[in-house]
Design an enzyme around this catalytic site. Structure first.
Site, PDB file in Angstrom:
ATOM      1  N   GLU A  78      -1.669  -5.346  -7.785  1.00 53.67           N
ATOM      2  CA  GLU A  78      -1.094  -4.214  -7.058  1.00 53.67           C
ATOM      3  C   GLU A  78      -2.120  -3.107  -6.850  1.00 53.67           C
ATOM      4  O   GLU A  78      -3.168  -3.084  -7.487  1.00 53.67           O
ATOM      5  CB  GLU A  78       0.117  -3.656  -7.803  1.00 53.67           C
ATOM      6  CG  GLU A  78      -0.061  -3.478  -9.317  1.00 53.67           C
ATOM      7  CD  GLU A  78      -1.213  -2.617  -9.743  1.00 53.67           C
ATOM      8  OE1 GLU A  78      -1.357  -1.505  -9.181  1.00 53.67           O
ATOM      9  OE2 GLU A  78      -1.985  -3.022 -10.619  1.00 53.67           O
ATOM     10  N   GLU A 128      -5.045  -4.391  -9.681  1.00 50.70           N
ATOM     11  CA  GLU A 128      -5.533  -5.189  -8.543  1.00 50.70           C
ATOM     12  C   GLU A 128      -5.377  -6.694  -8.754  1.00 50.70           C
ATOM     13  O   GLU A 128      -5.762  -7.479  -7.900  1.00 50.70           O
ATOM     14  CB  GLU A 128      -7.018  -4.910  -8.231  1.00 50.70           C
ATOM     15  CG  GLU A 128      -7.365  -3.485  -7.917  1.00 50.70           C
ATOM     16  CD  GLU A 128      -8.857  -3.280  -7.656  1.00 50.70           C
ATOM     17  OE1 GLU A 128      -9.605  -4.278  -7.570  1.00 50.70           O
ATOM     18  OE2 GLU A 128      -9.273  -2.112  -7.532  1.00 50.70           O
TER      19      GLU A 128
END
Length: 350
Positions: A174, A317
């Site tokens: 994310e 991420e």
């Protein structure tokens, strides 16, 4: 309330093959249990795939990006513009997840779940924008029920498309300035952990910033008048579009029998929602690492998740998922390629 939400039918993993898998693991040319966590991982992968020879096909990392209305109140050390700037970095191939996914041989999907920026049609960017960022949970619900359902459906669609294309392992990541704060609120509400135990420094808040974040999140809870234990209403109240999209992706991927490679604190907050909707989703999860973010260990304990790595990561991420992926490859490889005592003509212990 969520009549437009698809029904997910996530079946618990069938453990019927466990004795045969364990026998195969134990007959390899090594002392019993000598490959430690790798043996447990091989067993889990075999059970998920219902196979004595599990294999990893077309692995992907899905990175969902979204903005949070509450970010403008100062719950993060970084300005909100960093969300869209980092999406540009992903698209240019220059972020940590690009480097680590390439190294691991994983393809990357970047999804705009709800970033406060107009990217226009872009190669490599999946347009799944529900709205340009959530509303602020300091003033009310971050999302409407319809918005929350739309984001979940978008995530489910991605996972189903990947499964149809032959992908059987999905790493999740994310990006969203302010999303550790949203994850803290979700974690508190879904696990019962004390709020302050769920709040960390995120992108690097100093002591004053951490105190402000704690105060703001306590205020957000105090303003929540229609309190509920219902996971989708909790998600709509405090979550982000990227968290909701990840929730849908997890549920649909588990429904399709895929392996879910869970990253850090924010991804695990999405898993808490998915777990409350369909507890069997837990069977499909490999926990990549334990992050430095306060609250992640509590999430893992709640889910009885044993992380593969503990590297002091706090980037997000999907970086932890990409780093852990080679361990899944190693687990499959030793199960498939390592000689047994019989095949190697090696004497076993008496």
């Amino acid at each position: 309330m969520h009549s437009d939400l698809p029904q997910f039918r996530v079946a618990a993993v069938d453990r019927a093959l466990a004795p045969a898998l364990q026998h195969k693991i134990d007959r390899k040319t090594k002392p019993l249990g000598a490959l430690g966590r790798l043996e447990q991982l091989a067993l889990q992968l075999g059970l998920i795939q219902r196979s004595l020879a599990p294999s990893l096909n077309r692995p992907y990392v899905l990175v969902c990006a979204g903005d949070h209305g509450a970010a403008k109140a100062g719950v993060s050390a970084y300005p909100q513009d960093v969300t869209w700037q980092m999406v540009e970095n992903f698209l240019a191939g220059g972020a940590a997840i690009n480097v680590l996914a390439r190294r691991a041989g994983m393809a990357l999907i970047v999804a705009d779940a709800g970033v406060n920026h107009e990217f226009g049609p872009r190669d490599g960017l999946l347009d799944a924008k529900v709205a340009p960022g959530t509303a602020s949970y300091l003033d009310g619900a971050a999302m409407s029920a319809q918005q929350c359902a739309a984001a979940i459906q978008n995530g489910a669609r991605v996972a189903r498309d990947l499964a149809a294309g032959g992908c059987n392992v999905l790493g999740l990541g994310e990006m969203g300035i302010g999303n550790t704060a949203a994850a803290s609120l979700l974690t508190h509400c879904l696990t019962g952990l004390p709020l302050n135990a769920c709040i960390g420094r995120g992108t690097g808040l100093d002591d004053a910033g951490l105190a402000r974040k704690r105060d703001l999140l306590a205020r957000a809870l105090a303003h929540w008048e229609d309190r509920t234990d219902e996971p989708l209403r909790i998600l709509a109240r405090f979550g982000g579009f990227e968290i909701a999209m990840l929730t849908g992706a997890m549920l649909a991927a588990a429904e399709a029998g895929m392996i879910l490679l869970i990253d850090g604190f924010i991804v695990t907050s999405a898993l808490l929602v998915a777990y409350r909707i369909a507890p069997a989703v837990r069977d499909y999860c490999v926990f990549a690492h334990c992050s430095e973010e306060a609250g992640h260990r509590g999430q893992l304990d709640y889910l009885k998740g044993q992380p593969l790595l503990d590297l002091g990561l706090r980037l997000g991420e999907g970086t932890g998922a990409a780093l852990a992926y080679p361990l899944l490859e190693a687990a499959c490889a030793f199960l498939d390629e390592m000689a047994s005592f019989e095949s190697a003509g090696v004497s076993n212990r008496e």
